[in-house]
Design an enzyme around this catalytic site. Sequence first.
Site, PDB file in Angstrom:
ATOM      1  N   THR A 174       0.827  -1.211   0.000  1.00 16.80           N
ATOM      2  CA  THR A 174       0.000   0.000   0.000  1.00 16.80           C
ATOM      3  C   THR A 174       0.861   1.261   0.000  1.00 16.80           C
ATOM      4  O   THR A 174       0.490   2.281   0.558  1.00 16.80           O
ATOM      5  CB  THR A 174      -0.927   0.003   1.238  1.00 16.80           C
ATOM      6  OG1 THR A 174      -0.122  -0.262   2.407  1.00 16.80           O
ATOM      7  CG2 THR A 174      -1.995  -1.064   1.126  1.00 16.80           C
ATOM      8  N   ASP A 208      14.032   8.699  -3.324  1.00 16.37           N
ATOM      9  CA  ASP A 208      12.751   8.394  -2.683  1.00 16.37           C
ATOM     10  C   ASP A 208      12.493   9.230  -1.437  1.00 16.37           C
ATOM     11  O   ASP A 208      11.352   9.355  -1.002  1.00 16.37           O
ATOM     12  CB  ASP A 208      12.721   6.912  -2.254  1.00 16.37           C
ATOM     13  CG  ASP A 208      12.342   5.973  -3.391  1.00 16.37           C
ATOM     14  OD1 ASP A 208      12.324   6.425  -4.554  1.00 16.37           O
ATOM     15  OD2 ASP A 208      12.053   4.785  -3.119  1.00 16.37           O
ATOM     16  N   HIS A 230      10.689  -2.878 -40.159  1.00 15.82           N
ATOM     17  CA  HIS A 230       9.565  -3.811 -40.192  1.00 15.82           C
ATOM     18  C   HIS A 230      10.102  -5.243 -40.165  1.00 15.82           C
ATOM     19  O   HIS A 230      11.060  -5.528 -40.870  1.00 15.82           O
ATOM     20  CB  HIS A 230       8.757  -3.601 -41.472  1.00 15.82           C
ATOM     21  CG  HIS A 230       7.654  -4.607 -41.632  1.00 15.82           C
ATOM     22  ND1 HIS A 230       6.493  -4.539 -40.885  1.00 15.82           N
ATOM     23  CD2 HIS A 230       7.551  -5.708 -42.415  1.00 15.82           C
ATOM     24  CE1 HIS A 230       5.720  -5.563 -41.205  1.00 15.82           C
ATOM     25  NE2 HIS A 230       6.338  -6.286 -42.139  1.00 15.82           N
TER      26      HIS A 230
HETATM   27  P1  FAD Z   1      17.088   3.249  -1.933  1.00 10.73           P
HETATM   28  O1  FAD Z   1      17.255   2.406  -3.112  1.00 10.73           O
HETATM   29  O2  FAD Z   1      16.010   2.921  -0.966  1.00 10.73           O
HETATM   30  O3  FAD Z   1      18.491   3.236  -1.186  1.00 10.73           O
HETATM   31  C1  FAD Z   1      18.697   3.852   0.020  1.00 10.73           C
HETATM   32  C2  FAD Z   1      19.863   3.175   0.727  1.00 10.73           C
HETATM   33  O4  FAD Z   1      20.250   3.980   1.806  1.00 10.73           O
HETATM   34  C3  FAD Z   1      19.529   1.819   1.325  1.00 10.73           C
HETATM   35  O5  FAD Z   1      20.444   0.846   0.857  1.00 10.73           O
HETATM   36  C4  FAD Z   1      19.662   2.006   2.819  1.00 10.73           C
HETATM   37  O6  FAD Z   1      20.203   0.872   3.475  1.00 10.73           O
HETATM   38  C5  FAD Z   1      20.634   3.156   2.880  1.00 10.73           C
HETATM   39  N1  FAD Z   1      20.532   3.962   4.089  1.00 10.73           N
HETATM   40  C6  FAD Z   1      19.434   4.571   4.601  1.00 10.73           C
HETATM   41  N2  FAD Z   1      19.738   5.277   5.694  1.00 10.73           N
HETATM   42  C7  FAD Z   1      21.064   5.108   5.879  1.00 10.73           C
HETATM   43  C8  FAD Z   1      21.963   5.579   6.866  1.00 10.73           C
HETATM   44  N3  FAD Z   1      21.567   6.388   7.838  1.00 10.73           N
HETATM   45  N4  FAD Z   1      23.245   5.195   6.775  1.00 10.73           N
HETATM   46  C9  FAD Z   1      23.671   4.362   5.793  1.00 10.73           C
HETATM   47  N5  FAD Z   1      22.867   3.909   4.839  1.00 10.73           N
HETATM   48  C10 FAD Z   1      21.577   4.268   4.877  1.00 10.73           C
HETATM   49  N6  FAD Z   1      11.675   1.503  -9.309  1.00 10.73           N
HETATM   50  C11 FAD Z   1      11.818   1.520 -10.637  1.00 10.73           C
HETATM   51  O7  FAD Z   1      12.139   2.566 -11.208  1.00 10.73           O
HETATM   52  N7  FAD Z   1      11.633   0.390 -11.395  1.00 10.73           N
HETATM   53  C12 FAD Z   1      11.265  -0.780 -10.835  1.00 10.73           C
HETATM   54  O8  FAD Z   1      11.102  -1.780 -11.547  1.00 10.73           O
HETATM   55  C13 FAD Z   1      11.083  -0.834  -9.435  1.00 10.73           C
HETATM   56  N8  FAD Z   1      10.730  -1.983  -8.836  1.00 10.73           N
HETATM   57  C14 FAD Z   1      10.590  -2.009  -7.487  1.00 10.73           C
HETATM   58  C15 FAD Z   1      10.192  -3.196  -6.902  1.00 10.73           C
HETATM   59  C16 FAD Z   1      10.040  -3.270  -5.535  1.00 10.73           C
HETATM   60  C17 FAD Z   1       9.603  -4.568  -4.899  1.00 10.73           C
HETATM   61  C18 FAD Z   1      10.307  -2.122  -4.726  1.00 10.73           C
HETATM   62  C19 FAD Z   1      10.190  -2.181  -3.232  1.00 10.73           C
HETATM   63  C20 FAD Z   1      10.695  -0.927  -5.303  1.00 10.73           C
HETATM   64  C21 FAD Z   1      10.826  -0.866  -6.699  1.00 10.73           C
HETATM   65  N9  FAD Z   1      11.192   0.321  -7.329  1.00 10.73           N
HETATM   66  C22 FAD Z   1      11.312   0.350  -8.688  1.00 10.73           C
HETATM   67  C23 FAD Z   1      11.455   1.550  -6.579  1.00 10.73           C
HETATM   68  C24 FAD Z   1      12.971   1.759  -6.402  1.00 10.73           C
HETATM   69  O9  FAD Z   1      13.506   0.656  -5.735  1.00 10.73           O
HETATM   70  C25 FAD Z   1      13.245   3.038  -5.637  1.00 10.73           C
HETATM   71  O10 FAD Z   1      12.599   4.125  -6.258  1.00 10.73           O
HETATM   72  C26 FAD Z   1      14.739   3.310  -5.588  1.00 10.73           C
HETATM   73  O11 FAD Z   1      15.428   2.249  -4.994  1.00 10.73           O
HETATM   74  C27 FAD Z   1      15.017   4.596  -4.829  1.00 10.73           C
HETATM   75  O12 FAD Z   1      16.396   4.818  -4.796  1.00 10.73           O
HETATM   76  P2  FAD Z   1      17.080   5.652  -3.629  1.00 10.73           P
HETATM   77  O13 FAD Z   1      18.513   5.728  -3.978  1.00 10.73           O
HETATM   78  O14 FAD Z   1      16.350   6.918  -3.392  1.00 10.73           O
HETATM   79  O15 FAD Z   1      16.874   4.778  -2.293  1.00 10.73           O
HETATM   80  P1  NAI Z   2       1.484   2.312  -4.944  1.00 13.85           P
HETATM   81  O1  NAI Z   2       1.344   3.679  -4.410  1.00 13.85           O
HETATM   82  O2  NAI Z   2       1.865   2.096  -6.360  1.00 13.85           O
HETATM   83  O3  NAI Z   2       0.109   1.511  -4.736  1.00 13.85           O
HETATM   84  C1  NAI Z   2      -0.491   1.349  -3.487  1.00 13.85           C
HETATM   85  C2  NAI Z   2      -1.939   0.946  -3.706  1.00 13.85           C
HETATM   86  O4  NAI Z   2      -2.477   0.551  -2.459  1.00 13.85           O
HETATM   87  C3  NAI Z   2      -2.807   2.080  -4.233  1.00 13.85           C
HETATM   88  O5  NAI Z   2      -3.557   1.612  -5.317  1.00 13.85           O
HETATM   89  C4  NAI Z   2      -3.679   2.446  -3.039  1.00 13.85           C
HETATM   90  O6  NAI Z   2      -4.935   2.947  -3.419  1.00 13.85           O
HETATM   91  C5  NAI Z   2      -3.793   1.094  -2.343  1.00 13.85           C
HETATM   92  N1  NAI Z   2      -4.137   1.165  -0.923  1.00 13.85           N
HETATM   93  C6  NAI Z   2      -3.658   2.038   0.011  1.00 13.85           C
HETATM   94  N2  NAI Z   2      -4.206   1.770   1.219  1.00 13.85           N
HETATM   95  C7  NAI Z   2      -5.036   0.693   1.064  1.00 13.85           C
HETATM   96  C8  NAI Z   2      -5.885  -0.057   1.931  1.00 13.85           C
HETATM   97  N3  NAI Z   2      -5.982   0.237   3.219  1.00 13.85           N
HETATM   98  N4  NAI Z   2      -6.577  -1.102   1.428  1.00 13.85           N
HETATM   99  C9  NAI Z   2      -6.480  -1.407   0.109  1.00 13.85           C
HETATM  100  N5  NAI Z   2      -5.706  -0.723  -0.757  1.00 13.85           N
HETATM  101  C10 NAI Z   2      -4.989   0.301  -0.297  1.00 13.85           C
HETATM  102  O7  NAI Z   2       2.506   1.589  -3.948  1.00 13.85           O
HETATM  103  P2  NAI Z   2       3.306   0.232  -4.062  1.00 13.85           P
HETATM  104  O8  NAI Z   2       2.708  -0.668  -5.064  1.00 13.85           O
HETATM  105  O9  NAI Z   2       3.453  -0.226  -2.659  1.00 13.85           O
HETATM  106  O10 NAI Z   2       4.705   0.709  -4.623  1.00 13.85           O
HETATM  107  C11 NAI Z   2       5.523   1.630  -3.870  1.00 13.85           C
HETATM  108  C12 NAI Z   2       6.426   2.396  -4.773  1.00 13.85           C
HETATM  109  O11 NAI Z   2       7.398   1.559  -5.366  1.00 13.85           O
HETATM  110  C13 NAI Z   2       5.684   3.079  -5.881  1.00 13.85           C
HETATM  111  O12 NAI Z   2       5.795   4.464  -5.674  1.00 13.85           O
HETATM  112  C14 NAI Z   2       6.342   2.688  -7.133  1.00 13.85           C
HETATM  113  O13 NAI Z   2       6.705   3.798  -7.877  1.00 13.85           O
HETATM  114  C15 NAI Z   2       7.591   1.931  -6.715  1.00 13.85           C
HETATM  115  N6  NAI Z   2       7.681   0.736  -7.559  1.00 13.85           N
HETATM  116  C16 NAI Z   2       7.906   0.898  -8.891  1.00 13.85           C
HETATM  117  C17 NAI Z   2       7.929  -0.187  -9.729  1.00 13.85           C
HETATM  118  C18 NAI Z   2       8.129   0.044 -11.180  1.00 13.85           C
HETATM  119  O14 NAI Z   2       8.533   1.113 -11.559  1.00 13.85           O
HETATM  120  N7  NAI Z   2       7.894  -0.953 -12.021  1.00 13.85           N
HETATM  121  C19 NAI Z   2       7.741  -1.539  -9.240  1.00 13.85           C
HETATM  122  C20 NAI Z   2       7.457  -1.594  -7.830  1.00 13.85           C
HETATM  123  C21 NAI Z   2       7.465  -0.488  -7.036  1.00 13.85           C
END
Ligand code: FAD
Ligand code: NAI
Length: 462
Positions: A267, A309, A441
């Site tokens: 969520t 993030d 194509h």
């Molecule tokens: P993060 O990748 O969260 O990295 C932050 C790092 O900081 C972590 O390793 C943490 O350990 C470290 N850290 C935090 N605080 C401290 C501290 N005080 N000291 C030392 N280290 C610290 N995005 C996409 O664009 N495409 C995708 O396909 C995609 N798939 C996803 C699938 C899943 C299941 C999830 C959960 C996320 C996905 N995302 C995807 C989102 C993506 O992972 C994040 O947007 C991205 O990792 C953000 O990068 P970041 O560098 O801001 O932070």
């Molecule tokens: P999300 O924000 O994409 O989706 C969360 C969903 O949960 C929404 O549809 C919301 O309406 C619903 N929700 C919230 N509270 C709820 C409740 N109480 N009951 C039922 N539904 C509820 O968040 P998600 O999927 O957790 O992903 C987190 C982040 O990770 C996203 O911001 C996304 O950008 C990133 N991410 C990106 C990927 C990609 O680029 N392919 C893959 C996976 C994650």
Amino acid sequence: MSSYDVIVIGAGPGGYVCAIRAAQLGLKTAIVEGRETLGGTCLNVGCIPSKALLHASHQLHEAEHNFAHMGLKGKSPSVDWKQMLAFKQEVVDANTAGVEFLMKKNKIDWLKGWGSIPAAGQVKVGDDVHEAKHIIIASGSEPSALPGVEVDEKVVVTSTGALELGKIPKKMVVIGAGVIGLELGSVYKRLGADVTVVEFLDSVTPGMDGEVQRTFQRMLKKQGINFVMGAAVQKVEANKTKAKVHYKLRKNDAEDVIEADTVLVATGRRPFVDGLGLEALGVEMTERGQIKTDAHYATNVPGIYAIGDVIEGPMLAHKAEDEGGILAEMLAGQKPHMDYNLIPGVIYTAPEVASVGKTEEQLKEEGRAYKVGKFQFMANGRARASMAAEGFVKILADKDTDRVLGAHLIGPAAGELIHEICMAMEFGAAAEDIARTCHAHPTFSEAVREAAMACGDGAIHA
Ligand code: FAD
Ligand code: NAI
């Protein structure tokens, strides 16, 4: 006490890209990471492992559903879950090791441990305090908690637990029809689980183009994923092997319960700033817990910046990476620029979903005159030959100038095709510019060209 030009806290895509660019530009750089491996959420428990499981499970789906029709007869492969997880880990390890290699190559010091900022200009890791002219917070995000739901990462899991389940569940409930819920829900559906997605809103993937949302949900339903829409989850009761998800329908307050072996809570995610000491420093935050920054990623405390993030904007790896690169360039005296309207979003299901720029809903709200060019993959030869002819390309262009304003794709390779349109938009292209570009194509890309043609005098194959 060692002294640096730049110390980056967090080695995710935002942090490590920032560190590399800073080092390339001659700044003495260190990166602080508390995890055992570099790469952050994305490489360790996000983008990369999820794509490995999506890829592997997609191969199974192809074998079970499409092979026989193409004349490939015989038993479909069976799932060796342990091996699939090992494959996933191998991919993760190769990627995280790659980042470690890049740190060494660029002479960036990895300060191992959790960092905090005792004062502007100082970063503390363990007992050591290091000095830095510029401190960049790239600490990322963590899964949001849902009231009434306790996560044990075994039966009730976040995406992190869902990437390493002990076994494939028979019944899985996914709370939230966002990107994580639908990607990982797809993985387990393909691997044989009965998957039900419970979503608070009435449509999947909030913020996406409405037509794509509806088509996407229809396609996922056709693949066997169940949806309970407009339902607020009240609580989850769990023991060591099973869970009950209680929800209430928003339209009539009717209450119901679904049982499952695994509940995935997806969520949303929230910024992670624990232990950094931001409150004591007086770093301003937004109401949503993000670090407040200006257009140069500077916080209100001089010398402290934030990216990825942990600040506002879409939580996407490539957004974090671009901010990291740009901030490093700014600190080195350059004047780079990033257009936040041109950050693509991709969902790596099958079919893939991809978008960039404005949705139709946004253009309507802005009162902007626009035209729509649409082309179905059904009429694309390559898509038919690949048994992936569902979906469409939709291009939105300004009614008067023909300038491309947005694009929304659902279909084969949508996550790759979108970049042609990103590039066109980056150069301020008109739909006609795409339409007049010769496309090989047979390619999926021809569907993009045809959609662009449909913004003008009309597509050829429609
Ligand atoms: P993060 O990748 O969260 O990295 C932050 C790092 O900081 C972590 O390793 C943490 O350990 C470290 N850290 C935090 N605080 C401290 C501290 N005080 N000291 C030392 N280290 C610290 N995005 C996409 O664009 N495409 C995708 O396909 C995609 N798939 C996803 C699938 C899943 C299941 C999830 C959960 C996320 C996905 N995302 C995807 C989102 C993506 O992972 C994040 O947007 C991205 O990792 C953000 O990068 P970041 O560098 O801001 O932070
Ligand atoms: P999300 O924000 O994409 O989706 C969360 C969903 O949960 C929404 O549809 C919301 O309406 C619903 N929700 C919230 N509270 C709820 C409740 N109480 N009951 C039922 N539904 C509820 O968040 P998600 O999927 O957790 O992903 C987190 C982040 O990770 C996203 O911001 C996304 O950008 C990133 N991410 C990106 C990927 C990609 O680029 N392919 C893959 C996976 C994650």
